[in-house]
Design a protein around this motif. Structure first.
Motif, PDB file in Angstrom:
ATOM      1  N   LEU A 197      32.553  35.941  35.420  1.00  0.00           N
ATOM      2  CA  LEU A 197      33.712  36.125  36.296  1.00  0.00           C
ATOM      3  C   LEU A 197      34.052  37.603  36.485  1.00  0.00           C
ATOM      4  O   LEU A 197      34.471  38.007  37.578  1.00  0.00           O
ATOM      5  N   CYS A 198      33.857  38.407  35.442  1.00  0.00           N
ATOM      6  CA  CYS A 198      34.061  39.863  35.603  1.00  0.00           C
ATOM      7  C   CYS A 198      33.051  40.430  36.589  1.00  0.00           C
ATOM      8  O   CYS A 198      33.381  41.297  37.402  1.00  0.00           O
ATOM      9  N   TRP A 199      31.824  39.943  36.541  1.00  0.00           N
ATOM     10  CA  TRP A 199      30.788  40.405  37.480  1.00  0.00           C
ATOM     11  C   TRP A 199      31.144  40.014  38.907  1.00  0.00           C
ATOM     12  O   TRP A 199      31.047  40.822  39.833  1.00  0.00           O
ATOM     13  N   LEU A 200      31.580  38.761  39.094  1.00  0.00           N
ATOM     14  CA  LEU A 200      31.923  38.298  40.437  1.00  0.00           C
ATOM     15  C   LEU A 200      33.168  39.002  40.992  1.00  0.00           C
ATOM     16  O   LEU A 200      33.259  39.263  42.191  1.00  0.00           O
ATOM     17  N   ASN A 201      34.124  39.308  40.122  1.00  0.00           N
ATOM     18  CA  ASN A 201      35.348  39.988  40.550  1.00  0.00           C
ATOM     19  C   ASN A 201      35.177  41.493  40.672  1.00  0.00           C
ATOM     20  O   ASN A 201      35.996  42.155  41.294  1.00  0.00           O
ATOM     21  N   GLY A 202      34.146  42.043  40.044  1.00  0.00           N
ATOM     22  CA  GLY A 202      33.966  43.493  40.030  1.00  0.00           C
ATOM     23  C   GLY A 202      34.923  44.173  39.073  1.00  0.00           C
ATOM     24  O   GLY A 202      35.435  45.251  39.344  1.00  0.00           O
ATOM     25  N   PHE A 203      35.183  43.521  37.934  1.00  0.00           N
ATOM     26  CA  PHE A 203      36.141  44.020  36.961  1.00  0.00           C
ATOM     27  C   PHE A 203      35.461  44.676  35.775  1.00  0.00           C
ATOM     28  O   PHE A 203      34.397  44.242  35.321  1.00  0.00           O
ATOM     29  N   TYR A 234      23.777  48.300  37.176  1.00  0.00           N
ATOM     30  CA  TYR A 234      25.030  48.882  36.695  1.00  0.00           C
ATOM     31  C   TYR A 234      26.191  47.911  36.851  1.00  0.00           C
ATOM     32  O   TYR A 234      27.086  47.871  36.024  1.00  0.00           O
ATOM     33  N   ARG A 235      26.173  47.133  37.918  1.00  0.00           N
ATOM     34  CA  ARG A 235      27.214  46.113  38.095  1.00  0.00           C
ATOM     35  C   ARG A 235      27.136  45.085  36.975  1.00  0.00           C
ATOM     36  O   ARG A 235      28.157  44.634  36.464  1.00  0.00           O
ATOM     37  N   LEU A 236      25.927  44.724  36.603  1.00  0.00           N
ATOM     38  CA  LEU A 236      25.745  43.774  35.507  1.00  0.00           C
ATOM     39  C   LEU A 236      26.232  44.377  34.190  1.00  0.00           C
ATOM     40  O   LEU A 236      26.901  43.706  33.404  1.00  0.00           O
ATOM     41  N   LEU A 237      25.930  45.624  33.954  1.00  0.00           N
ATOM     42  CA  LEU A 237      26.373  46.288  32.725  1.00  0.00           C
ATOM     43  C   LEU A 237      27.891  46.388  32.662  1.00  0.00           C
ATOM     44  O   LEU A 237      28.483  46.235  31.590  1.00  0.00           O
ATOM     45  N   ILE A 238      28.514  46.647  33.797  1.00  0.00           N
ATOM     46  CA  ILE A 238      29.975  46.714  33.832  1.00  0.00           C
ATOM     47  C   ILE A 238      30.570  45.356  33.476  1.00  0.00           C
ATOM     48  O   ILE A 238      31.577  45.277  32.770  1.00  0.00           O
ATOM     49  N   SER A 239      29.961  44.285  33.929  1.00  0.00           N
ATOM     50  CA  SER A 239      30.486  42.952  33.621  1.00  0.00           C
ATOM     51  C   SER A 239      30.373  42.622  32.131  1.00  0.00           C
ATOM     52  O   SER A 239      31.166  41.851  31.605  1.00  0.00           O
ATOM     53  N   PHE A 240      29.413  43.241  31.441  1.00  0.00           N
ATOM     54  CA  PHE A 240      29.285  43.009  30.004  1.00  0.00           C
ATOM     55  C   PHE A 240      30.404  43.675  29.218  1.00  0.00           C
ATOM     56  O   PHE A 240      30.464  43.560  28.001  1.00  0.00           O
ATOM     57  N   SER A 241      31.282  44.369  29.919  1.00  0.00           N
ATOM     58  CA  SER A 241      32.456  44.942  29.249  1.00  0.00           C
ATOM     59  C   SER A 241      33.332  43.837  28.667  1.00  0.00           C
ATOM     60  O   SER A 241      34.071  44.066  27.714  1.00  0.00           O
ATOM     61  N   PHE A 242      33.245  42.620  29.234  1.00  0.00           N
ATOM     62  CA  PHE A 242      34.009  41.498  28.703  1.00  0.00           C
ATOM     63  C   PHE A 242      33.580  41.191  27.272  1.00  0.00           C
ATOM     64  O   PHE A 242      34.412  40.966  26.395  1.00  0.00           O
ATOM     65  N   ILE A 243      32.278  41.198  27.021  1.00  0.00           N
ATOM     66  CA  ILE A 243      31.766  40.939  25.671  1.00  0.00           C
ATOM     67  C   ILE A 243      32.045  42.133  24.757  1.00  0.00           C
ATOM     68  O   ILE A 243      32.452  41.964  23.603  1.00  0.00           O
ATOM     69  N   ALA A 244      31.838  43.346  25.271  1.00  0.00           N
ATOM     70  CA  ALA A 244      32.134  44.536  24.472  1.00  0.00           C
ATOM     71  C   ALA A 244      33.618  44.575  24.121  1.00  0.00           C
ATOM     72  O   ALA A 244      33.996  44.954  22.999  1.00  0.00           O
TER      73      ALA A 244
END
Length: 180
Positions: A33-39, A58-68
């Motif tokens: 959901l973070c990836w789809l929202n761009g959060f 990079y968009r995928l890596l940004i979405s992994f911020s949810f797990i981090a």
């Protein structure tokens, strides 16, 4: 108390695997959901990142911020519990059900995604509703965190609320200084 998922926070031995599976599902769904929202996820806040200029990796890596963010939250809460309250008990059980506190935020991410794909966020009313939903689901998450600290770590509910609110206000302050 009716919005508290007591079964997964106070899990018995029989619920251990089920709780771990739910926690993993929350982390996977939150990342998607973070990836789809761009959060970009930071504590219980979400920063909108203009991902159109980034490559897909990079968009995928940004979405992994949810797990981090999940690990960051756990380390901060566990650190506060150990340093200030000298509580080193039940760390493993606390960790296994820790993703449950992110469960309400999934509702926010879903509602934001609906608003985003419907192009309703351009309307001031829906933008306000989006922010109100964020606050409501953050409060629910903070309550789950407080309850989990109380049950798993044996802290008083007042102490747990202090830790939760301290974490939330610290995150808000950091985001405020970053965005200004």
């Amino acid at each position: 108390m009716s919005v508290t998922t007591k079964r997964f926070i106070q899990f018995e031995k029989k619920d251990k695997i089920f709780t771990i599976l739910i926690s993993i599902a929350i982390l996977i769904l939150g990342t998607l959901l973070c990836w789809l929202n761009g959060f970009f996820s930071f504590l219980l806040f979400y920063l909108d990142v203009d991902q159109s200029s980034f490559e897909s990796i990079y968009r995928l890596l940004i979405s992994f911020s949810f797990i981090a963010n999940f690990f960051l939250l756990f380390i901060i809460i566990e650190g506060i519990s150990r340093i200030f309250y000298k509580n080193k008990e039940n760390t493993v059980y606390f960790f296994q059900s820790f993703a449950i506190i992110q469960f309400p935020m999934l509702f926010y991410l879903i509602s934001h995604l609906i608003f985003k794909f419907s192009n309703l966020l351009d309307n001031n009313i829906f933008n306000l509703i989006d922010k109100i939903l964020l606050i409501i689901f953050q409060v629910w998450s903070l309550w789950l965190l407080s309850y989990s600290l109380s049950v798993k770590k044996g802290l008083k509910i007042e102490t747990s609320l202090i830790i939760s609110l301290l974490l939330h206000y610290s995150g808000f302050t950091i985001i405020l200084f970053i965005l200004v």
